[in-house]
Scaffold this motif. Sequence first.
Motif, PDB file in Angstrom:
ATOM      1  N   UNK A   1       0.859  -1.197   0.000  1.00 56.93           N
ATOM      2  CA  UNK A   1       0.000   0.000   0.000  1.00 56.93           C
ATOM      3  C   UNK A   1       0.890   1.241   0.000  1.00 56.93           C
ATOM      4  N   UNK A   2       0.524   2.218  -0.803  1.00 57.74           N
ATOM      5  CA  UNK A   2       1.169   3.541  -0.752  1.00 57.74           C
ATOM      6  C   UNK A   2       0.075   4.581  -0.948  1.00 57.74           C
ATOM      7  N   UNK A   3      -0.010   5.524  -0.014  1.00 63.16           N
ATOM      8  CA  UNK A   3      -1.074   6.520  -0.098  1.00 63.16           C
ATOM      9  C   UNK A   3      -0.590   7.934   0.167  1.00 63.16           C
ATOM     10  N   UNK A   4      -1.084   8.866  -0.633  1.00 66.70           N
ATOM     11  CA  UNK A   4      -0.778  10.293  -0.479  1.00 66.70           C
ATOM     12  C   UNK A   4      -2.017  10.988   0.095  1.00 66.70           C
ATOM     13  N   UNK A   5      -1.897  11.657   1.239  1.00 65.21           N
ATOM     14  CA  UNK A   5      -3.073  12.315   1.819  1.00 65.21           C
ATOM     15  C   UNK A   5      -3.532  13.506   0.979  1.00 65.21           C
ATOM     16  N   UNK A   6      -4.835  13.697   0.908  1.00 59.11           N
ATOM     17  CA  UNK A   6      -5.429  14.836   0.200  1.00 59.11           C
ATOM     18  C   UNK A   6      -5.731  15.913   1.228  1.00 59.11           C
TER      19      UNK A   6
ATOM     20  N   UNK B   1      -6.951  20.242   6.427  1.00 58.20           N
ATOM     21  CA  UNK B   1      -7.843  19.111   6.671  1.00 58.20           C
ATOM     22  C   UNK B   1      -7.568  18.003   5.663  1.00 58.20           C
ATOM     23  N   UNK B   2      -7.226  16.798   6.159  1.00 60.37           N
ATOM     24  CA  UNK B   2      -6.969  15.652   5.296  1.00 60.37           C
ATOM     25  C   UNK B   2      -8.290  14.942   5.014  1.00 60.37           C
ATOM     26  N   UNK B   3      -8.731  14.999   3.774  1.00 60.45           N
ATOM     27  CA  UNK B   3     -10.049  14.471   3.423  1.00 60.45           C
ATOM     28  C   UNK B   3     -10.010  12.984   3.087  1.00 60.45           C
ATOM     29  N   UNK B   4      -8.867  12.521   2.658  1.00 58.44           N
ATOM     30  CA  UNK B   4      -8.713  11.137   2.255  1.00 58.44           C
ATOM     31  C   UNK B   4      -7.361  10.951   1.614  1.00 58.44           C
ATOM     32  N   UNK B   5      -7.276  10.054   0.626  1.00 63.49           N
ATOM     33  CA  UNK B   5      -5.965   9.832   0.013  1.00 63.49           C
ATOM     34  C   UNK B   5      -6.114   9.293  -1.402  1.00 63.49           C
ATOM     35  N   UNK B   6      -5.049   9.475  -2.157  1.00 63.39           N
ATOM     36  CA  UNK B   6      -4.878   8.790  -3.428  1.00 63.39           C
ATOM     37  C   UNK B   6      -3.891   7.668  -3.147  1.00 63.39           C
TER      38      UNK B   6
END
Length: 418
Positions: A116-121, A127-132
């Motif tokens: 898994x690799x995720x970049x926070x939005x 405010x971090x809404x989610x991630x790509x």
Amino acid sequence: MSNPYFPLPENESERLAALASYNILDTAPEDDFEELTLLASQICQTPVALISLLDDKRQWFKSIVGSDISETPKEYAFCAHTIVETTEIMVVNDARHDDRFSENPLVTGDPNVIFYAGVPLITGDGHALGSLCVIDVQPKQLTEDQVKSLKILGRQVLAQMELRKKLQLLEKANEQLLETNTFIKKFATTAAHDIKNPLSSILLTSQALQMRLKNTGDEKSCNLVALTLNSSKRLLTLVDEMMAYSTRPALLLSDQQCLDLNKLLKNVVSLLDIPHNFTVNLPRVEHTLTCSSVALEQIFINLLANAVRYNDKPKGIINILFREDDGQYCFKVSDNGMGIAANNLQKIFEKDVTLNATDRFNKKGTGLGLYTVKLLVDKLQGTIHAESKPGDGTTFVFSIKKNVAVNAGDINAAAYQQ
């Protein structure tokens, strides 16, 4: 204390409010997001890529490549850790050997998340809404270029969300504007009808009275009736013109008329019924202008009415000056009234601003007069500002664009004339 397998940001309530403001949850797939997700999968060479948004109970996927899952419980979400633990990128090379995820049902069962690799939005407000994120079913490591590219794509996802939000706000504003314009048109039509009926009655009554007075020899009464007739006719014409402009504002620029400035000003003065203790000095030289007469009348009606209302002197004086240059008609309307404090000279053109001032008739303004003047001047592609000193009066300086060359006669273009 939060569940270690279900971390919460410290500002969770504010974060959820920020997410809600985008109005994006449970919306249909959109090409702009689908393309960015596909690009992330191809660049990172992973079978799965997704845009994940986290509300209070779930992880919902705005876009997903390589799976048909639409959401998962929040307590299973890798992205719940991403938005808490990093502002850059969270990489889990092998989830089976990570204490945070080794017993996660998404790891031990379908879809068997290993890498898994995720970049926070993260919004501009933090405010971090989610991630790509990108996912694989086997251990993996990203290259430096892949990490860099994933971060760039993450910023593009957020940019698309911001653009989507702004478009929604614009659509809502347009809907409200359309509703307001529809209401104004209906109101203007009704108001014009209500005004024209009594005006027509006054006109008819005055005409009948004029017929009776003709044979009496009462010249003064005949003159008064003639004045009433002329004012009634002018007001009826003005109402019709205002109705035309309210339904088609573009007429302010397209409906240009050749007019005599002093004649127009005299009409305005007659409509306002200026008190006897006031002197209105018009330009001494005749000036011929080509512009929108109804717009110019409305501007002067408001400015002269204010010059009368907000004057506390025993003898009121209003001076109107005019000059023109190659591209503009320029005007000055000065009075010897109460004046305006320097810090309020910009505010007076704002909607509903009244400065809590009471006029000579012990009434307060509505805050619409000068706002309307500013709108008209802007529409005529001009500018307006005020110069004033409390106790010494006020001068309004405004210009409107000259669209058609006119015969200036004896006008001195270098200076205002009276």
